[in-house]
Enzyme design. Structure first.
Site, PDB file in Angstrom:
ATOM      1  N   PRO A  78       0.829  -1.215   0.000  1.00 29.02           N
ATOM      2  CG  PRO A  78       0.007  -1.034   2.160  1.00 29.02           C
ATOM      3  CD  PRO A  78       0.699  -1.989   1.241  1.00 29.02           C
ATOM      4  CB  CYS A  92       1.769   4.361   9.277  1.00 31.99           C
ATOM      5  SG  CYS A  92       1.875   6.046   8.652  1.00 31.99           S
ATOM      6  CG  HIS A 117       9.060  -1.482   6.730  1.00 34.08           C
ATOM      7  ND1 HIS A 117       8.702  -0.919   5.530  1.00 34.08           N
ATOM      8  CD2 HIS A 117      10.232  -0.907   7.068  1.00 34.08           C
ATOM      9  CE1 HIS A 117       9.614  -0.035   5.162  1.00 34.08           C
ATOM     10  NE2 HIS A 117      10.560  -0.013   6.094  1.00 34.08           N
ATOM     11  CG  ASP A 119      15.911  -0.917   1.510  1.00 31.27           C
ATOM     12  OD1 ASP A 119      15.280   0.142   1.359  1.00 31.27           O
ATOM     13  OD2 ASP A 119      16.914  -1.008   2.232  1.00 31.27           O
TER      14      ASP A 119
END
Length: 468
Positions: free
Chosen positions: A25, A108, A178, A210
């Site tokens: 996303p 986030c 992440h 990455d």
């Protein structure tokens, strides 16, 4: 793929044993038009942009603006930002007929999201995340509808593993990791942390961060996947080479095959054609094995450090994973170390066999010369006896003169043969001195090899002591 009607499950895609390509996303990008584009390039799963669940439920305008799809937009995961379990479950029920799953954003790092209780701040609230996952699973009627989470990692990886295990207990479908902390932005991704998390849970784990090119997908899979197939194949080849070395050394040491016969085998035409490449092959193999040995030493030091061992003891899964890595590193150390040593020994044994065969041939020639000299001496003794008998049986001056002439001729012949034997003896003694010097050089070279072997053993023993 008609997963939204309940006939099949998106989880079947994880069971095919292939690497899934998932479009993460992205704010303002992951709308319907962008998703339709990436699906034309073999994207397996797409996410919507992050949608705030409370705004989505409160406003029809927000629903119409933030969520659009069509019948070709499959498989589709709707990502929500939420800090309340019931709100997230209600939003999931609204989008369930038009999507294949919801994803809770716990990664986030933006300030507005974290200040509002969304995003990465949720990784510090494992019980709340667990409750939100459970509510979605309980309130959505479709049993194939997925409930996943996307997280960042903690500096203390044990907290991240605890969060993932609690989400797994609540029924999470998969976990997207992440590989950065909430404070990190452009620092390198911690692929080892993703690997540890994957080993700590049984649900699928998706690596994020990455991945800019398609080639990065396979490299990331190798770094974070359970199987390290490339390294296993590499060290299997080294182990096979070690077994071949052992087999050759056993053959060379068989007592029923003489050194001269081995030398005749070494002098076959097939070996003569390869002799010009022998030194290059030998140096190449030495360099490769030494590089692998040094890499194995580095791995042993890496996984036997005190800090790594202390951290791993606090987490059983990490502890087992660490010891598995340490065991493999030590195994590779022994394999490469003995391969280097046996490769040197094998070359030296071949050289010694050739020199021993040369010495054996020289000894056989000297023995033949000695046998010939013995036969000649025996013949001279017989001739002397015959001459003596002739002189004793002869009568008068004539017999004496004939005997003396015969004796003189025999003495000259004897002197000539003795001179020839003396020259041959000097040549043999010179060759024996040369062979003695060669044997002394071989003895010194053998002592040097033993010293190198002792140093390798000491290095291996030091690695084992560090493990203890």
């Amino acid at each position: 793929m008609k997963t939204s009607n309940g006939n099949t499950s998106i989880m079947d895609m994880f069971e095919k044993g292939r690497v899934l390509k998932i479009c993460a996303p992205m704010v303002r990008y992951s709308k319907l038009a962008f998703r339709s584009l990436v699906r034309k390039y073999s994207c397996d799963i797409c996410f919507t942009p992050m949608i705030v669940a409370s705004d989505f439920m409160r406003s029809v305008k927000a629903r119409d603006s933030e969520f659009t799809t069509n019948e070709h937009d499959r498989p589709l995961i709707v990502q929500f930002a939420a800090h309340d379990a019931q709100t997230l479950a209600d939003a999931a029920c609204v989008v369930a007929p038009f999507s294949d799953g919801v994803d809770l954003n716990c990664g986030c790092p933006q300030r507005w999201a974290m200040s509002a209780g969304y995003g990465a701040c949720l990784i510090n609230k494992p019980e709340l995340v667990k409750d939100m996952v459970r509510q979605v699973r309980n309130q959505v009627d479709n049993p194939n509808y997925t409930a996943s989470i996307k997280i960042r990692i903690h500096k203390d990886l044990r907290r991240t593993v605890d969060l993932c295990q609690k989400a797994e207990a609540a029924g999470v479908s998969w976990i997207t990791v992440h590989g950065r902390t909430a404070e990190e932005r452009h620092q390198p991704v911690h692929f080892d942390a993703i690997k540890t998390i994957k080993d700590s849970v049984s649900v699928p784990v998706i690596a994020n961060g990455d991945i800019k090119y398609l080639r990065d997908v396979e490299s990331t899979h190798q770094l974070t996947g359970v199987d390290g197939r490339f390294m296993t194949l590499q060290w299997t080849a080294v182990a096979l080479f070690l077994y071949v070395e052992i087999g050759i050394l056993v053959l060379l040491c068989i007592p029923f095959i003489s050194a001269r016969r081995w030398q005749s085998i070494f002098h076959l035409r097939i070996w003569g054609s390869l002799a010009q490449f022998w030194n290059k092959v030998f140096l190449t193999m030495i360099i490769i094995l030494i590089v692998l040995f040094l890499d194995a030493v580095r791995e042993v030091r890496k996984y036997s450090g005190k800090e790594v061992g202390t951290d791993a003891k606090l987490q059983p899964n990490m502890f087992d994973h660490l010891h598995m890595k340490l065991f493999r590193a030590q195994r590779n150390l022994y394999i490469s170390g003995f391969a280097v040593f046996l490769w040197l020994v094998m070359k030296r044994v071949v050289t010694l066999i050739n020199q021993l065969a040369t010495v054996s041939s020289t000894t056989a020639a000297l023995q033949a010369q000695a046998d010939s000299a013995n036969k000649t001496a025996k013949k001279y003794i017989e001739d002397n006896e015959l001459l003596k008998q002739t002189l004793m049986d002869g009568k008068g001056d004539k017999a004496t003169a004939e005997g003396m002439e015969l004796l003189r001729k025999d003495m000259e012949k004897l002197k000539e043969e003795l001179r020839t034997s003396k020259d041959a003896l000097k040549s043999s003694m010179s060759e024996a001195d040369v062979m003695k010097k060669q044997m002394d050089g071989l003895a010194r070279e053998y002592d040097r090899l033993l010293k190198e072997h002792q140093e390798l053993q000491n290095l291996q023993e030091s690695g084992s002591k560090k493990e203890d």
